[in-house]
Design a protein around this motif. Structure first.
Motif, PDB file in Angstrom:
ATOM      1  N   ASN A 134       0.834  -1.200   0.000  1.00 51.24           N
ATOM      2  CA  ASN A 134       0.000   0.000   0.000  1.00 51.24           C
ATOM      3  C   ASN A 134       0.865   1.244   0.000  1.00 51.24           C
ATOM      4  O   ASN A 134       2.080   1.181   0.133  1.00 51.24           O
ATOM      5  N   HIS A 135       0.234   2.389  -0.105  1.00 53.01           N
ATOM      6  CA  HIS A 135       0.946   3.669  -0.061  1.00 53.01           C
ATOM      7  C   HIS A 135       1.401   4.010   1.355  1.00 53.01           C
ATOM      8  O   HIS A 135       1.993   5.049   1.565  1.00 53.01           O
ATOM      9  N   ASP A 136       1.138   3.163   2.317  1.00 51.96           N
ATOM     10  CA  ASP A 136       1.566   3.377   3.704  1.00 51.96           C
ATOM     11  C   ASP A 136       3.082   3.576   3.704  1.00 51.96           C
ATOM     12  O   ASP A 136       3.823   2.749   3.190  1.00 51.96           O
ATOM     13  N   GLY A 137       3.538   4.656   4.294  1.00 59.28           N
ATOM     14  CA  GLY A 137       4.965   4.982   4.269  1.00 59.28           C
ATOM     15  C   GLY A 137       5.805   4.271   5.302  1.00 59.28           C
ATOM     16  O   GLY A 137       6.976   4.604   5.476  1.00 59.28           O
ATOM     17  N   GLY A 138       5.220   3.311   6.017  1.00 61.51           N
ATOM     18  CA  GLY A 138       5.986   2.613   7.036  1.00 61.51           C
ATOM     19  C   GLY A 138       6.341   3.558   8.165  1.00 61.51           C
ATOM     20  O   GLY A 138       5.470   4.216   8.723  1.00 61.51           O
ATOM     21  N   VAL A 139       7.625   3.683   8.468  1.00 60.28           N
ATOM     22  CA  VAL A 139       8.051   4.536   9.582  1.00 60.28           C
ATOM     23  C   VAL A 139       8.189   6.004   9.170  1.00 60.28           C
ATOM     24  O   VAL A 139       8.520   6.837  10.000  1.00 60.28           O
ATOM     25  N   PHE A 140       7.893   6.316   7.904  1.00 55.86           N
ATOM     26  CA  PHE A 140       8.009   7.690   7.424  1.00 55.86           C
ATOM     27  C   PHE A 140       6.636   8.280   7.149  1.00 55.86           C
ATOM     28  O   PHE A 140       5.832   7.686   6.444  1.00 55.86           O
ATOM     29  N   GLU A 141       6.384   9.437   7.696  1.00 53.75           N
ATOM     30  CA  GLU A 141       5.111  10.127   7.487  1.00 53.75           C
ATOM     31  C   GLU A 141       5.130  10.953   6.202  1.00 53.75           C
ATOM     32  O   GLU A 141       4.118  11.107   5.541  1.00 53.75           O
ATOM     33  N   GLU A 142       6.306  11.510   5.853  1.00 51.03           N
ATOM     34  CA  GLU A 142       6.371  12.409   4.708  1.00 51.03           C
ATOM     35  C   GLU A 142       6.284  11.625   3.399  1.00 51.03           C
ATOM     36  O   GLU A 142       6.892  10.574   3.259  1.00 51.03           O
ATOM     37  N   PRO A 143       5.517  12.133   2.429  1.00 51.02           N
ATOM     38  CA  PRO A 143       5.397  11.440   1.140  1.00 51.02           C
ATOM     39  C   PRO A 143       6.713  11.463   0.372  1.00 51.02           C
ATOM     40  O   PRO A 143       7.546  12.346   0.555  1.00 51.02           O
ATOM     41  N   MET A 144       6.876  10.496  -0.496  1.00 49.53           N
ATOM     42  CA  MET A 144       8.117  10.354  -1.242  1.00 49.53           C
ATOM     43  C   MET A 144       8.455  11.595  -2.052  1.00 49.53           C
ATOM     44  O   MET A 144       9.634  11.920  -2.220  1.00 49.53           O
ATOM     45  N   ASP A 145       7.458  12.324  -2.542  1.00 48.89           N
ATOM     46  CA  ASP A 145       7.782  13.483  -3.365  1.00 48.89           C
ATOM     47  C   ASP A 145       8.420  14.627  -2.568  1.00 48.89           C
ATOM     48  O   ASP A 145       8.849  15.620  -3.149  1.00 48.89           O
ATOM     49  N   THR A 146       8.542  14.463  -1.241  1.00 46.72           N
ATOM     50  CA  THR A 146       9.253  15.453  -0.416  1.00 46.72           C
ATOM     51  C   THR A 146      10.656  14.989  -0.037  1.00 46.72           C
ATOM     52  O   THR A 146      11.398  15.730   0.590  1.00 46.72           O
ATOM     53  N   TRP A 147      11.025  13.746  -0.407  1.00 51.63           N
ATOM     54  CA  TRP A 147      12.345  13.210  -0.096  1.00 51.63           C
ATOM     55  C   TRP A 147      13.404  13.899  -0.952  1.00 51.63           C
ATOM     56  O   TRP A 147      13.115  14.442  -2.024  1.00 51.63           O
ATOM     57  N   VAL A 161      12.893  -1.689   1.983  1.00 52.23           N
ATOM     58  CA  VAL A 161      13.317  -0.725   0.967  1.00 52.23           C
ATOM     59  C   VAL A 161      13.730   0.576   1.664  1.00 52.23           C
ATOM     60  O   VAL A 161      13.079   1.007   2.610  1.00 52.23           O
ATOM     61  N   PRO A 162      14.844   1.187   1.241  1.00 52.61           N
ATOM     62  CA  PRO A 162      15.304   2.386   1.950  1.00 52.61           C
ATOM     63  C   PRO A 162      14.426   3.603   1.703  1.00 52.61           C
ATOM     64  O   PRO A 162      13.875   3.785   0.621  1.00 52.61           O
ATOM     65  N   GLY A 163      14.333   4.403   2.743  1.00 49.16           N
ATOM     66  CA  GLY A 163      13.651   5.690   2.683  1.00 49.16           C
ATOM     67  C   GLY A 163      14.668   6.796   2.894  1.00 49.16           C
ATOM     68  O   GLY A 163      15.858   6.615   2.617  1.00 49.16           O
ATOM     69  N   PRO A 164      14.229   7.945   3.419  1.00 52.51           N
ATOM     70  CA  PRO A 164      15.151   9.051   3.650  1.00 52.51           C
ATOM     71  C   PRO A 164      16.349   8.641   4.503  1.00 52.51           C
ATOM     72  O   PRO A 164      16.208   7.920   5.495  1.00 52.51           O
ATOM     73  N   GLY A 165      17.519   9.064   4.069  1.00 58.12           N
ATOM     74  CA  GLY A 165      18.745   8.754   4.792  1.00 58.12           C
ATOM     75  C   GLY A 165      19.142   7.293   4.728  1.00 58.12           C
ATOM     76  O   GLY A 165      20.008   6.852   5.474  1.00 58.12           O
ATOM     77  N   GLY A 166      18.506   6.521   3.846  1.00 55.61           N
ATOM     78  CA  GLY A 166      18.820   5.102   3.723  1.00 55.61           C
ATOM     79  C   GLY A 166      18.189   4.223   4.789  1.00 55.61           C
ATOM     80  O   GLY A 166      18.435   3.022   4.836  1.00 55.61           O
ATOM     81  N   VAL A 167      17.358   4.809   5.642  1.00 59.65           N
ATOM     82  CA  VAL A 167      16.706   4.059   6.716  1.00 59.65           C
ATOM     83  C   VAL A 167      15.609   3.187   6.112  1.00 59.65           C
ATOM     84  O   VAL A 167      14.793   3.670   5.314  1.00 59.65           O
ATOM     85  N   PRO A 168      15.547   1.881   6.444  1.00 62.50           N
ATOM     86  CA  PRO A 168      14.488   1.015   5.912  1.00 62.50           C
ATOM     87  C   PRO A 168      13.099   1.570   6.256  1.00 62.50           C
ATOM     88  O   PRO A 168      12.853   1.987   7.384  1.00 62.50           O
ATOM     89  N   THR A 169      12.202   1.567   5.262  1.00 61.08           N
ATOM     90  CA  THR A 169      10.869   2.141   5.469  1.00 61.08           C
ATOM     91  C   THR A 169       9.998   1.298   6.394  1.00 61.08           C
ATOM     92  O   THR A 169       9.105   1.819   7.034  1.00 61.08           O
ATOM     93  N   GLN A 170      10.256   0.004   6.437  1.00 60.04           N
ATOM     94  CA  GLN A 170       9.408  -0.931   7.190  1.00 60.04           C
ATOM     95  C   GLN A 170       7.960  -0.850   6.701  1.00 60.04           C
ATOM     96  O   GLN A 170       7.008  -1.001   7.456  1.00 60.04           O
ATOM     97  N   GLN A 171       7.809  -0.607   5.415  1.00 56.99           N
ATOM     98  CA  GLN A 171       6.485  -0.519   4.802  1.00 56.99           C
ATOM     99  C   GLN A 171       5.790  -1.872   4.914  1.00 56.99           C
ATOM    100  O   GLN A 171       6.385  -2.900   4.603  1.00 56.99           O
ATOM    101  N   PRO A 172       4.530  -1.896   5.384  1.00 55.12           N
ATOM    102  CA  PRO A 172       3.837  -3.172   5.519  1.00 55.12           C
ATOM    103  C   PRO A 172       3.601  -3.828   4.157  1.00 55.12           C
ATOM    104  O   PRO A 172       3.250  -3.148   3.195  1.00 55.12           O
TER     105      PRO A 172
END
Length: 133
Positions: A9-22, A108-119
């Motif tokens: 899903n579009h759930d960002g895991g541990v990140f609240e900010e949408p990808m277009d702000t990364w 999959v990595p998110g901001p700063g390379g931190v894993p998103t933990q996306q469900p």
């Protein structure tokens, strides 16, 4: 061999900010990770199908009774995290292997390379397009 569908899903895991702000480099790293994982799982013969879906704002819902013209509306307009972003179909030896792959997708990595933990939802496919297992 068993088939499993992994739903993201579009759930960002541990990140609240949408990808277009990364930061651009974080977005590149995110998609590079997926590209390498897709290549590996395609070469192993486990990846059957991969689909990324368009933004849910482009979706349409159709309702029909088979008699009157169908009613087509914009949407759905659920919360973003409840909207399917894409899916993968795998043919693997076991549910355990499907869960291993789902864990790699979730990391999959998110901001700063931190894993998103996306469900990632893992569901066994019980019939294919021909009605067969």
């Amino acid at each position: 061999m068993a088939k499993f569908i992994l739903l993201v899903n579009h759930d960002g895991g541990v990140f609240e900010e949408p990808m277009d702000t990364w930061q651009p480099g974080d977005i590149t790293a995110h998609f590079d990770y997926y590209a390498l994982l897709t290549k590996e799982l395609t070469e192993s013969g486990e990846l059957v199908q991969f689909m990324a879906l368009a933004d849910p704002r482009q979706a349409r819902t159709v309702r029909a009774d088979g008699v009157a013209p169908p009613v087509v509306t914009d949407g759905p307009f659920a919360e973003s995290k409840e909207v399917l972003a894409g899916f993968n179909v795998f043919e693997v030896e076991s549910e355990e292997r499907a869960l291993e792959i789902a864990a790699r997708i979730s990391a999959v990595p998110g901001p700063g390379g931190v894993p998103t933990q996306q469900p990632v939802e893992v569901r066994r496919v019980t019939a294919d397009e021909h009605g067969e297992l």
